[in-house]
Each structure stands twice: as structure tokens, then as C-alpha cells.
Motif scaffolding. Structure first.
Motif, PDB file in Angstrom:
ATOM      1  N   GLY A 254       1.215  -1.410  -0.593  1.00  0.00           N
ATOM      2  CA  GLY A 254      -0.157  -0.126  -0.090  1.00  0.00           C
ATOM      3  C   GLY A 254       0.594   0.844   0.141  1.00  0.00           C
ATOM      4  N   TYR A 255       0.730   2.218   1.125  1.00  0.00           N
ATOM      5  CA  TYR A 255       1.204   3.557   1.070  1.00  0.00           C
ATOM      6  C   TYR A 255       2.304   3.403   2.221  1.00  0.00           C
ATOM      7  CZ  TYR A 255      -3.025   4.158  -2.071  1.00  0.00           C
ATOM      8  OH  TYR A 255      -3.422   4.532  -3.117  1.00  0.00           O
ATOM      9  N   GLU A 256       2.903   2.216   2.432  1.00  0.00           N
ATOM     10  CA  GLU A 256       4.038   3.008   3.679  1.00  0.00           C
ATOM     11  C   GLU A 256       4.702   2.760   3.316  1.00  0.00           C
ATOM     12  OE1 GLU A 256       2.199  -1.919   2.343  1.00  0.00           O
ATOM     13  OE2 GLU A 256       2.912  -0.009   1.686  1.00  0.00           O
ATOM     14  N   SER A 257       5.609   3.166   4.927  1.00  0.00           N
ATOM     15  CA  SER A 257       6.103   4.756   4.722  1.00  0.00           C
ATOM     16  C   SER A 257       7.847   3.570   4.267  1.00  0.00           C
ATOM     17  CB  SER A 257       6.907   5.687   6.389  1.00  0.00           C
ATOM     18  OG  SER A 257       8.339   5.758   6.381  1.00  0.00           O
ATOM     19  N   LEU A 258       8.549   4.654   3.256  1.00  0.00           N
ATOM     20  CA  LEU A 258       9.974   3.900   3.155  1.00  0.00           C
ATOM     21  C   LEU A 258      11.217   4.117   3.385  1.00  0.00           C
ATOM     22  CD1 LEU A 258       9.359   4.560  -1.046  1.00  0.00           C
ATOM     23  CD2 LEU A 258       9.313   2.900   0.238  1.00  0.00           C
ATOM     24  N   LEU A 259      11.222   4.617   5.114  1.00  0.00           N
ATOM     25  CA  LEU A 259      10.876   4.631   6.494  1.00  0.00           C
ATOM     26  C   LEU A 259      11.438   4.536   7.388  1.00  0.00           C
ATOM     27  CD1 LEU A 259      14.690   6.152   7.191  1.00  0.00           C
ATOM     28  CD2 LEU A 259      12.976   8.728   7.533  1.00  0.00           C
ATOM     29  N   SER A 260      11.074   3.476   7.514  1.00  0.00           N
ATOM     30  CA  SER A 260      11.188   2.643   8.850  1.00  0.00           C
ATOM     31  C   SER A 260      11.054   3.206  10.318  1.00  0.00           C
ATOM     32  CB  SER A 260      12.243   1.145   8.889  1.00  0.00           C
ATOM     33  OG  SER A 260      11.430   0.467   9.850  1.00  0.00           O
ATOM     34  N   ASN A 261       9.857   3.243  11.391  1.00  0.00           N
ATOM     35  CA  ASN A 261       9.883   3.682  12.314  1.00  0.00           C
ATOM     36  C   ASN A 261      10.025   2.394  13.314  1.00  0.00           C
ATOM     37  OD1 ASN A 261       7.151   2.559  11.907  1.00  0.00           O
ATOM     38  ND2 ASN A 261       6.362   4.337  12.069  1.00  0.00           N
ATOM     39  N   LYS A 262       9.684   1.372  12.272  1.00  0.00           N
ATOM     40  CA  LYS A 262       9.789   0.020  13.679  1.00  0.00           C
ATOM     41  C   LYS A 262      10.909   0.184  15.040  1.00  0.00           C
ATOM     42  CE  LYS A 262       8.903  -4.979  12.697  1.00  0.00           C
ATOM     43  NZ  LYS A 262       9.523  -5.885  11.631  1.00  0.00           N
ATOM     44  N   LYS A 263      11.165   0.088  14.978  1.00  0.00           N
ATOM     45  CA  LYS A 263      12.574   0.634  16.231  1.00  0.00           C
ATOM     46  C   LYS A 263      12.301   1.647  17.074  1.00  0.00           C
ATOM     47  CE  LYS A 263      17.632   0.603  17.725  1.00  0.00           C
ATOM     48  NZ  LYS A 263      19.252   1.154  16.851  1.00  0.00           N
ATOM     49  N   ALA A 264      11.677   2.770  16.606  1.00  0.00           N
ATOM     50  CA  ALA A 264      11.198   2.885  17.508  1.00  0.00           C
ATOM     51  C   ALA A 264       9.772   3.014  18.548  1.00  0.00           C
ATOM     52  CB  ALA A 264      10.610   4.506  16.554  1.00  0.00           C
ATOM     53  N   LYS A 265       8.710   2.187  17.425  1.00  0.00           N
ATOM     54  CA  LYS A 265       7.509   1.787  17.616  1.00  0.00           C
ATOM     55  C   LYS A 265       8.392   0.921  19.342  1.00  0.00           C
ATOM     56  CE  LYS A 265       4.625   1.635  14.803  1.00  0.00           C
ATOM     57  NZ  LYS A 265       3.433   1.102  13.427  1.00  0.00           N
ATOM     58  N   GLU A 266       8.599  -0.219  18.100  1.00  0.00           N
ATOM     59  CA  GLU A 266       8.867  -1.263  19.462  1.00  0.00           C
ATOM     60  C   GLU A 266      10.177  -1.315  20.619  1.00  0.00           C
ATOM     61  OE1 GLU A 266      11.535  -3.860  17.075  1.00  0.00           O
ATOM     62  OE2 GLU A 266       9.577  -4.785  16.285  1.00  0.00           O
ATOM     63  N   LEU A 267      10.660   0.017  20.356  1.00  0.00           N
ATOM     64  CA  LEU A 267      11.224   0.623  21.926  1.00  0.00           C
ATOM     65  C   LEU A 267      10.798   1.452  23.022  1.00  0.00           C
ATOM     66  CD1 LEU A 267      15.121   1.115  21.000  1.00  0.00           C
ATOM     67  CD2 LEU A 267      14.121  -0.963  22.327  1.00  0.00           C
ATOM     68  N   LEU A 268      10.059   2.326  22.018  1.00  0.00           N
ATOM     69  CA  LEU A 268       9.278   3.228  23.263  1.00  0.00           C
ATOM     70  C   LEU A 268       8.005   2.616  22.922  1.00  0.00           C
ATOM     71  CD1 LEU A 268      11.312   6.491  21.484  1.00  0.00           C
ATOM     72  CD2 LEU A 268      11.462   5.177  23.659  1.00  0.00           C
ATOM     73  N   ASP A 269       7.097   2.006  22.441  1.00  0.00           N
ATOM     74  CA  ASP A 269       5.781   1.634  22.644  1.00  0.00           C
ATOM     75  C   ASP A 269       5.033   2.733  21.942  1.00  0.00           C
ATOM     76  OD1 ASP A 269       3.792   0.207  22.649  1.00  0.00           O
ATOM     77  OD2 ASP A 269       3.592   1.173  25.186  1.00  0.00           O
ATOM     78  N   TRP A 270       5.728   3.738  21.152  1.00  0.00           N
ATOM     79  CA  TRP A 270       4.945   5.141  20.212  1.00  0.00           C
ATOM     80  C   TRP A 270       4.189   4.121  19.273  1.00  0.00           C
ATOM     81  CZ3 TRP A 270       7.236   6.157  15.798  1.00  0.00           C
ATOM     82  CH2 TRP A 270       6.971   7.685  15.472  1.00  0.00           C
ATOM     83  N   GLU A 271       3.111   4.647  18.646  1.00  0.00           N
ATOM     84  CA  GLU A 271       2.580   4.388  17.759  1.00  0.00           C
ATOM     85  C   GLU A 271       2.246   6.342  17.205  1.00  0.00           C
ATOM     86  OE1 GLU A 271       1.420   2.532  16.071  1.00  0.00           O
ATOM     87  OE2 GLU A 271       2.459   0.554  17.312  1.00  0.00           O
ATOM     88  N   PRO A 272       2.737   6.143  15.621  1.00  0.00           N
ATOM     89  CA  PRO A 272       1.717   7.313  15.020  1.00  0.00           C
ATOM     90  C   PRO A 272       0.246   7.939  15.354  1.00  0.00           C
ATOM     91  CG  PRO A 272       3.919   6.356  13.672  1.00  0.00           C
ATOM     92  CD  PRO A 272       2.964   5.585  14.962  1.00  0.00           C
ATOM     93  N   LYS A 273      -0.207   8.933  15.621  1.00  0.00           N
ATOM     94  CA  LYS A 273      -1.599   9.366  15.939  1.00  0.00           C
ATOM     95  C   LYS A 273      -2.284   9.834  14.800  1.00  0.00           C
ATOM     96  CE  LYS A 273      -1.154  10.171  20.733  1.00  0.00           C
ATOM     97  NZ  LYS A 273      -1.995  10.789  21.795  1.00  0.00           N
ATOM     98  N   TYR A 274      -0.792  10.794  14.010  1.00  0.00           N
ATOM     99  CA  TYR A 274      -1.746  11.925  12.321  1.00  0.00           C
ATOM    100  C   TYR A 274      -0.947  10.831  11.269  1.00  0.00           C
ATOM    101  CZ  TYR A 274      -1.815  14.474  17.246  1.00  0.00           C
ATOM    102  OH  TYR A 274      -2.273  15.386  18.264  1.00  0.00           O
ATOM    103  N   ASN A 275      -2.221  11.002  10.450  1.00  0.00           N
ATOM    104  CA  ASN A 275      -2.160  10.602   8.841  1.00  0.00           C
ATOM    105  C   ASN A 275      -2.357  11.833   7.478  1.00  0.00           C
ATOM    106  OD1 ASN A 275      -2.973   9.272   6.534  1.00  0.00           O
ATOM    107  ND2 ASN A 275      -3.045   7.644   7.439  1.00  0.00           N
ATOM    108  N   TRP A 276      -1.539  12.391   7.270  1.00  0.00           N
ATOM    109  CA  TRP A 276      -2.092  13.410   6.381  1.00  0.00           C
ATOM    110  C   TRP A 276      -3.162  12.944   5.882  1.00  0.00           C
ATOM    111  CZ3 TRP A 276      -3.283  13.441   1.105  1.00  0.00           C
ATOM    112  CH2 TRP A 276      -2.909  11.901   0.565  1.00  0.00           C
ATOM    113  N   ARG A 277      -3.492  12.029   5.452  1.00  0.00           N
ATOM    114  CA  ARG A 277      -5.357  12.127   4.633  1.00  0.00           C
ATOM    115  C   ARG A 277      -5.607  12.919   5.304  1.00  0.00           C
ATOM    116  NH1 ARG A 277      -2.363   8.039   2.812  1.00  0.00           N
ATOM    117  NH2 ARG A 277      -2.675   7.496  -0.189  1.00  0.00           N
ATOM    118  N   ASP A 278      -6.329  12.288   6.904  1.00  0.00           N
ATOM    119  CA  ASP A 278      -7.156  13.273   7.486  1.00  0.00           C
ATOM    120  C   ASP A 278      -7.144  14.468   7.859  1.00  0.00           C
ATOM    121  OD1 ASP A 278      -7.875  10.303   8.461  1.00  0.00           O
ATOM    122  OD2 ASP A 278      -7.196   9.989   9.984  1.00  0.00           O
ATOM    123  N   GLU A 279      -5.619  14.761   8.025  1.00  0.00           N
ATOM    124  CA  GLU A 279      -5.408  16.624   8.379  1.00  0.00           C
ATOM    125  C   GLU A 279      -6.282  17.241   7.506  1.00  0.00           C
ATOM    126  OE1 GLU A 279      -4.576  16.897  11.588  1.00  0.00           O
ATOM    127  OE2 GLU A 279      -5.324  15.140  11.684  1.00  0.00           O
TER     128      GLU A 279
END
Length: 283
Positions: A254-279
Motif C-alpha cells: 500500500g502506502y507504507e513509509s519507506l523510512l522504517s519507524n519499526k525500532k522506535a515503535k518497539e523500543l518506546l511503545d509509540w504509535e503515530p497518531k496523525y495521518n496526512w489524509r485525515d489532516e
């Protein structure tokens, strides 16, 4: 109440970072070379290329978030870009370590991979790019960010201070979503940043979590939204702009990011809240 010093808080990302810490009960001091347009906390003007001034602004702090820098190359001369960005980071971490501050976060960049400001036709070796992707800089800005990451390692070795380096993608403050309809169907316009972005408010949460989390050592983390900034599927973007790249380490359906944020999500228990389509819809 814990006190955090935010350097560069008068810039694009700074207000969101300051507000995030204020909202979670921190006392915040902004340190910059100019006053903010809309003050959120006390601001102190300082030249952080001077070590003594770094000591002064950090006195009494429990943690430091370092945003201050020239935000890209070619604003000033190359030597000044490198000198200022590397020296201010060194001074902030040197002062913090000597003063006994145990937590710091510095701002690295997706530019450190070398693609963003390359004069040659440089592309990724694989996608999504994670933190292990080679860094091949051609400009002083990217080089300064790599040096700063090594400085963070040295300060951790010397003081035992936790220093997290955040490789921030293209920061989008809320008012900037009005620009999206003008480029979401034009792959060439944002090709050098692999079409990545991060909402300033989501990035701010990562800074706070990087201070609050223990045991991170000298973690280096990409910070990007879950999706690209384009209305074109990611595999199609790669086929059109980087056809030579064949190493796909995620399905990219699909429209996945090509800059991986997987490590930040795993280490910090973080999930991005904002999506440009919604904004964009909100506008």
C-alpha cells in the motif's frame, strides 16, 4: 516537577516538543538564538557554540532535548553548517554530562543516509530504510549529524548518560497540511526524502518518551509516519523513481513509509497518531 531544557524551541518543531513536555507536567526552558513567535515557556537567548553558555542554561536541569541546528545545508557556508551543528551538540552533551544530567535526546536526521541533499543520483540500497542502512553523506549537514551520533556514543561511554539520537523525517506542523494536495501525485517533488514525513506532534511524543524511558543507552531511531506523504502506492513510487532498487524488506502493498519507524515503535511503545489524509480533510 522535573525540568527539561529544550534547545531550538523557537523553530518549526520546538513548539510541539515544548507543549508535549508542558502537558505532561514538566518545567521547560527554551534556549534559542531568537525569541519564539508564541511563547509557551521561559526563553533564554544563548550561543551554544560557547561551552560556558551551555553550562549556564543547563544548570538545574534534569534532562535536555537538543533541537538547535541549521536545519539543512547551504543556508550558510559549508564550514559554518558543520561547525555550528557539531559544536553545539558537543557542548550541550559535554555540559550535561559534567553537570550530572542523566538523560539527553539529540536531533539527527534522515539526511544522514546521504540521499536528501546528494548532488549525485543517490538512492537507497534497500527499503524501507532502517537504522542499519549505510550512511553515505555528500554534504556538511548530513556529516554533522553522523558526527553528532558518534559524539552521543562518546558521552555515554564517558558519563554513562543516556543519549538517544532521533533521525527525524520531514517535519510537518499542522498548518503545513494545506500544501499536501499540491504534491501528492508528483513523485519527483519529494523523491530525495523517500516521500517520508512526520507530524510535529507525533515527533514531540517520541522526544518525551526518549527521556522517560530507561535503559536506552545510545539508541538511534528513525522517526517517521506509518505512511508516505503521497497518494501513490509505495512500490509504484519505487518503480518509477528508483527502478534499480530490488531489495524490498517489507511487502509494500500500500502506502507504507519507506523510512522504517519499526525500532522506535518497539523500543518506546509509540504509535503515530496523525495521518496526512485525515489532516487534509480537516482543512
Amino acid at each position: 516537577m522535573k525540568k527539561v531544557v529544550v534547545t531550538g524551541g523557537s523553530g518549526l518543531l520546538g513548539p510541539s516538543v515544548i507543549q508535549e513536555f508542558l502537558d505532561h507536567g514538566y518545567a521547560v526552558l527554551n534556549v534559542d538564538t531568537r525569541l519564539p513567535e508564541n511563547p509557551l515557556c521561559e526563553t533564554r537567548i544563548a550561543d551554544l557554540t560557547q561551552l560556558g553558555q551551555a553550562y549556564d542554561v543547563l544548570a538545574g536541569a534534569d534532562a535536555v532535548v537538543h533541537l538547535a541546528a541549521y536545519p539543512r545545508p547551504y543556508i550558510v557556508t559549508n564550514d559554518e553548517t558543520f561547525r555550528t551543528n557539531s559544536m553545539t551538540t558537543y557542548n550541550i552533551l559535554e555540559a550535561a554530562g559534567t553537570l550530572g544530567i542523566k538523560k539527553a535526546v539529540i536531533t539527527s536526521s534522515e539526511s544522514s543516509y546521504g540521499i536528501c541533499f546528494a548532488k549525485s543520483d543517490l538512492g537507497p540500497q534497500y527499503v524501507p530504510m532502517d537504522e542499519n542502512h549505510p550512511q553515505v553523506p555528500e554534504d556538511p549537514y548530513a556529516l554533522s549529524k553522523i558526527v553528532n551520533e558518534k559524539t552521543a556514543e562518546m558521552m555515554n561511554n564517558r558519563f554513562g548518560m543516556q543519549v538517544v539520537s532521533l533521525r527525524i523525517g520531514n517535519v510537518i506542523a499542522p498548518h503545513m497540511y494545506k500544501n499536501f494536495p499540491g504534491f501528492i501525485h508528483n513523485p519527483e517533488e519529494r523523491k530525495p526524502i523517500l516521500w517520508s514525513y512526520i507530524d510535529a506532534r507525533d515527533a514531540a511524543i517520541v522526544y518525551r518518551l526518549s527521556i522517560e524511558k530507561d535503559g536506552l543507552g545510545t539508541a538511534i531511531l528513525n522517526v517517521a509516519a506509518d505512511n508516505s506523504s503521497m497518494d501513490i502506492k509505495s512500490r509504484d513510487l519505487m518503480k518509477e523513481c528508483f527502478p534499480e532498487v530490488t531489495d524490498f524488506r517489507e511487502p509494500l502493498e500500500g502506502y507504507e513509509s519507506l523510512l522504517s519507524n519499526k525500532k522506535a515503535k518497539e523500543l518506546l511503545d509509540w504509535e503515530p497518531k496523525y495521518n496526512w489524509r485525515d489532516e487534509v480533510k480537516k482543512l
